[in-house]
Design a protein around this motif. Structure first.
Motif, PDB file in Angstrom:
ATOM      1  N   ALA A 118      79.577  54.233  41.226  1.00  0.00           N
ATOM      2  CA  ALA A 118      78.963  55.492  41.664  1.00  0.00           C
ATOM      3  C   ALA A 118      78.882  56.478  40.495  1.00  0.00           C
ATOM      4  N   ASP A 119      79.943  56.564  39.704  1.00  0.00           N
ATOM      5  CA  ASP A 119      79.933  57.439  38.530  1.00  0.00           C
ATOM      6  C   ASP A 119      78.858  57.007  37.531  1.00  0.00           C
ATOM      7  N   LEU A 120      78.744  55.705  37.321  1.00  0.00           N
ATOM      8  CA  LEU A 120      77.729  55.207  36.389  1.00  0.00           C
ATOM      9  C   LEU A 120      76.319  55.498  36.890  1.00  0.00           C
ATOM     10  N   PHE A 121      76.098  55.410  38.194  1.00  0.00           N
ATOM     11  CA  PHE A 121      74.787  55.738  38.743  1.00  0.00           C
ATOM     12  C   PHE A 121      74.471  57.220  38.565  1.00  0.00           C
ATOM     13  N   GLU A 122      75.489  58.072  38.667  1.00  0.00           N
ATOM     14  CA  GLU A 122      75.266  59.494  38.417  1.00  0.00           C
ATOM     15  C   GLU A 122      74.849  59.718  36.968  1.00  0.00           C
ATOM     16  N   HIS A 123      75.525  59.031  36.039  1.00  0.00           N
ATOM     17  CA  HIS A 123      75.148  59.141  34.630  1.00  0.00           C
ATOM     18  C   HIS A 123      73.736  58.609  34.402  1.00  0.00           C
ATOM     19  N   LEU A 124      73.421  57.506  35.057  1.00  0.00           N
ATOM     20  CA  LEU A 124      72.083  56.922  34.934  1.00  0.00           C
ATOM     21  C   LEU A 124      71.030  57.904  35.421  1.00  0.00           C
ATOM     22  N   GLN A 125      71.294  58.554  36.543  1.00  0.00           N
ATOM     23  CA  GLN A 125      70.343  59.520  37.084  1.00  0.00           C
ATOM     24  C   GLN A 125      70.135  60.680  36.105  1.00  0.00           C
ATOM     25  N   THR A 126      71.222  61.159  35.518  1.00  0.00           N
ATOM     26  CA  THR A 126      71.122  62.226  34.515  1.00  0.00           C
ATOM     27  C   THR A 126      70.315  61.768  33.308  1.00  0.00           C
ATOM     28  N   ASN A 127      70.590  60.559  32.833  1.00  0.00           N
ATOM     29  CA  ASN A 127      69.873  60.036  31.668  1.00  0.00           C
ATOM     30  C   ASN A 127      68.393  59.826  31.966  1.00  0.00           C
ATOM     31  N   LEU A 128      68.078  59.337  33.158  1.00  0.00           N
ATOM     32  CA  LEU A 128      66.669  59.145  33.505  1.00  0.00           C
ATOM     33  C   LEU A 128      65.939  60.484  33.584  1.00  0.00           C
ATOM     34  N   SER A 129      66.611  61.482  34.103  1.00  0.00           N
ATOM     35  CA  SER A 129      66.011  62.809  34.158  1.00  0.00           C
ATOM     36  C   SER A 129      65.745  63.328  32.749  1.00  0.00           C
ATOM     37  N   ALA A 130      66.706  63.146  31.863  1.00  0.00           N
ATOM     38  CA  ALA A 130      66.529  63.585  30.468  1.00  0.00           C
ATOM     39  C   ALA A 130      65.402  62.800  29.797  1.00  0.00           C
ATOM     40  N   MET A 131      65.274  61.525  30.112  1.00  0.00           N
ATOM     41  CA  MET A 131      64.198  60.720  29.531  1.00  0.00           C
ATOM     42  C   MET A 131      62.836  61.207  30.024  1.00  0.00           C
ATOM     43  N   ARG A 132      62.745  61.614  31.300  1.00  0.00           N
ATOM     44  CA  ARG A 132      61.494  62.160  31.824  1.00  0.00           C
ATOM     45  C   ARG A 132      61.093  63.419  31.050  1.00  0.00           C
ATOM     46  N   VAL A 133      62.083  64.284  30.832  1.00  0.00           N
ATOM     47  CA  VAL A 133      61.820  65.522  30.095  1.00  0.00           C
ATOM     48  C   VAL A 133      61.368  65.191  28.679  1.00  0.00           C
ATOM     49  N   LEU A 134      62.050  64.260  28.041  1.00  0.00           N
ATOM     50  CA  LEU A 134      61.705  63.869  26.664  1.00  0.00           C
ATOM     51  C   LEU A 134      60.289  63.268  26.630  1.00  0.00           C
ATOM     52  N   ALA A 135      59.984  62.405  27.581  1.00  0.00           N
ATOM     53  CA  ALA A 135      58.648  61.795  27.611  1.00  0.00           C
ATOM     54  C   ALA A 135      57.571  62.845  27.821  1.00  0.00           C
ATOM     55  N   GLY A 136      57.854  63.813  28.709  1.00  0.00           N
ATOM     56  CA  GLY A 136      56.889  64.878  28.944  1.00  0.00           C
ATOM     57  C   GLY A 136      56.687  65.733  27.718  1.00  0.00           C
ATOM     58  N   THR A 137      57.779  66.050  27.031  1.00  0.00           N
ATOM     59  CA  THR A 137      57.695  66.834  25.788  1.00  0.00           C
ATOM     60  C   THR A 137      56.934  66.072  24.721  1.00  0.00           C
TER      61      THR A 137
END
Length: 52
Positions: A29-48
């Motif tokens: 569950a903790d790893l999935f939370e980290h994954l969700q955070t990382n995917l969100s950051a990747m979306r922001v990076l891709a958009g930028t």
């Protein structure tokens, strides 16, 4: 070793195994939370990056 002792030993092993599974589920569950955070950051990076 009589049947009661054997049963108690097996129940102790089962309890230990369930504790390990519970810990592993918590870590997952903790790893999935980290994954969700990382995917969100990747979306922001891709958009930028696309906006450049």
């Amino acid at each position: 070793m009589n049947a009661t002792q054997t049963k108690d030993r097996l129940y102790d092993q089962l309890a230990a195994s369930l504790k390990n599974v519970s810990r592993a589920v918590g870590q997952t569950a903790d790893l999935f939370e980290h994954l969700q955070t990382n995917l969100s950051a990747m979306r922001v990076l891709a958009g930028t990056h696309a906006a450049q």
